[in-house]
Scaffold this motif. Structure first.
Motif, PDB file in Angstrom:
ATOM      1  N   GLY A  24       0.789  -1.216   0.000  1.00 23.05           N
ATOM      2  CA  GLY A  24       0.000   0.000   0.000  1.00 23.05           C
ATOM      3  C   GLY A  24       0.826   1.272   0.000  1.00 23.05           C
ATOM      4  N   LEU A  25       2.122   1.154   0.315  1.00 21.69           N
ATOM      5  CA  LEU A  25       2.988   2.325   0.279  1.00 21.69           C
ATOM      6  C   LEU A  25       3.331   2.745  -1.143  1.00 21.69           C
ATOM      7  CD1 LEU A  25       5.534   1.456   3.119  1.00 21.69           C
ATOM      8  CD2 LEU A  25       3.627   3.069   3.230  1.00 21.69           C
ATOM      9  N   GLY A  26       3.220   1.811  -2.086  1.00 15.37           N
ATOM     10  CA  GLY A  26       3.601   2.112  -3.458  1.00 15.37           C
ATOM     11  C   GLY A  26       5.047   1.805  -3.770  1.00 15.37           C
ATOM     12  N   LEU A  27       5.702   0.979  -2.952  1.00 20.55           N
ATOM     13  CA  LEU A  27       7.099   0.611  -3.197  1.00 20.55           C
ATOM     14  C   LEU A  27       7.233  -0.227  -4.463  1.00 20.55           C
ATOM     15  CD1 LEU A  27       7.943  -0.493   0.439  1.00 20.55           C
ATOM     16  CD2 LEU A  27       8.874   1.525  -0.697  1.00 20.55           C
ATOM     17  N   ASP A  28       8.362  -0.071  -5.139  1.00 19.17           N
ATOM     18  CA  ASP A  28       8.653  -0.933  -6.289  1.00 19.17           C
ATOM     19  C   ASP A  28       9.154  -2.297  -5.840  1.00 19.17           C
ATOM     20  OD1 ASP A  28       8.261   0.924  -8.575  1.00 19.17           O
ATOM     21  OD2 ASP A  28       9.814   2.048  -7.542  1.00 19.17           O
ATOM     22  N   ARG A  29       9.863  -2.316  -4.722  1.00 18.31           N
ATOM     23  CA  ARG A  29      10.428  -3.585  -4.258  1.00 18.31           C
ATOM     24  C   ARG A  29      10.738  -3.488  -2.779  1.00 18.31           C
ATOM     25  NH1 ARG A  29      14.616  -0.941  -6.628  1.00 18.31           N
ATOM     26  NH2 ARG A  29      13.966  -1.636  -8.667  1.00 18.31           N
ATOM     27  N   VAL A  30      11.064  -4.644  -2.206  1.00 14.48           N
ATOM     28  CA  VAL A  30      11.600  -4.731  -0.860  1.00 14.48           C
ATOM     29  C   VAL A  30      12.963  -5.397  -0.943  1.00 14.48           C
ATOM     30  CG1 VAL A  30      11.415  -6.060   1.294  1.00 14.48           C
ATOM     31  CG2 VAL A  30       9.491  -4.662   0.515  1.00 14.48           C
TER      32      VAL A  30
END
Length: 376
Positions: A24-30
């Motif tokens: 939900g944060l809109g990150l591309d990756r972890v």
């Protein structure tokens, strides 16, 4: 602007909402830890736990018995998470939420390994060993780190990796109950106390070895008495003023060559094990004499080898690395966003291709809101 958040398996395991919250944060990756050093970590958002104590450096996946059988230097298994493959389980949950996963691998920082094998660690000018710092000039350390890099980086489903501590480690450690802050060593003093004088490094310094050790101890004496480092135009100038130009140049030449060989071995091992398109980034500082989690790198040579650098203090280090960028290479800015760790509202960094946010597991509600606003 592509963005990744650093994360540990314990931030996800046992929390059924973690992956969706991150998505939900809109990150591309972890960027998820697969091999990490000892730490004590707070988990404020976890439904069941609040503290994880990782007692020693460990891998968070089942290490290959065939790869490590009969070898003295080998990775240690973790025992504080109730899972056979914590990395794999966390990665599956993250990918299930639509998040790309990269591995986060720590190489030349392992206190348990150094305590059990002190002969492979950095030995300072006083003959004292740093158990947290394997000496990267030693062939057995290079072999161990290259195999660890290949195994820990190329996990099933991972699309890339970030290699931390891929170079010289030194005096600075963030050791439990540290008692060294009373002597305010600057970067020059840190460099002197990080020079290694094991047999491999002594050979590497050549004819300068004996004089270099003496010069280091002589130069440190006024610093122990609280005197200031010499004034100079830059950090390296202060080191030369303390050591003398000849010994300083000999030390830097050996350390730069050893670091590059170590980095080439690690990146080469990952390339050989990885599928096409797998991205390899190194955490590094373009000031080649520096040591630590973001060790000094020869940016021109490294960016011809790896896919990019993750840079500390991006306002200072980006201008140093930028001239060496090759087409397609990445310069990523490492940003602390957790207020408790000196961060705050994240911001775009001019000149950076990507952002790394450290780290999502500790983020407060205000931090999460700031991340969402940044990525909107």
């Amino acid at each position: 602007m592509r963005t990744s958040a650093f994360l540990y398996p314990w931030d996800v395991l046992g929390d059924p909402h973690a992956a969706a919250r991150l998505a939900g944060l809109g990150l591309d990756r972890v960027t998820l830890a697969s091999a990490y050093h000892s730490t004590r970590a707070l988990t404020p958002r976890h439904p069941e736990r609040r503290i994880v104590t990782a007692r020693h450096a460990a891998v968070y996946y089942p290490a290959s018995p065939q790869r490590w059988r009969g070898r003295a230097l080998r990775p240690y298994a973790q025992g504080w998470l109730d899972a056979a493959d914590p990395f794999g389980d966390a990665a599956d949950a993250l990918r299930g939420a639509g998040i790309e996963v990269h591995t986060w691998v720590i190489l030349a920082h392992n206190s348990r390994l150094g305590e059990e094998h002190p002969g492979v660690t950095v030995q300072n000018a006083y003959g004292e060993h740093y158990p947290w710092a394997p000496c990267i000039a030693r062939p057995e350390v290079v072999e161990y780190a290259a195999d660890l890099a290949a195994e820990a980086a190329v996990r099933p489903g991972a699309a890339g990796t970030e290699l931390e501590s891929c170079g010289w480690y030194g005096l600075a450690h963030l050791h439990a109950h540290d008692k060294i802050a009373g002597v305010p060593l600057g970067q020059a003093g840190q460099f002197l106390m990080s020079l290694c004088f094991c047999d491999a490094c002594t050979r590497g310094y050549g004819e300068h070895a004996a004089g270099l050790r003496k010069a280091v101890r002589t130069a440190l004496e006024p610093l122990w008495r609280g005197e200031a480092e010499p004034e100079a135009a830059d950090e390296w100038g202060r080191i030369e003023a303390l050591l003398g130009a000849g010994p300083a140049a000999a030390a830097l030449a050996h350390r730069t060559a050893a670091a590059l060989a170590f980095q080439q071995a690690a990146v080469g091992a990952v390339r050989a094990a990885a599928p096409p398109g797998f991205r390899i980034l190194l955490h590094g500082d373009p000031l080649v004499h520096r040591s630590g989690a973001n060790p000094g790198v020869d940016a021109a040579r490294l960016l011809a080898l790896a896919d990019g650098l993750v840079l500390p203090e991006p306002a200072r280090t980006l201008p140093l690395a930028a001239p060496h960028r090759r087409p397609g290479s990445v310069l990523a800015a490492n940003l602390p966003v957790v207020a408790g760790m000196g961060g705050g509202t994240p911001a775009l960094v001019p000149g950076a291709d990507e952002l790394r946010l450290y780290h999502a597991g500790l983020a407060s509600d205000a931090d999460l809101a700031a991340i969402r606003a940044l990525l909107a």
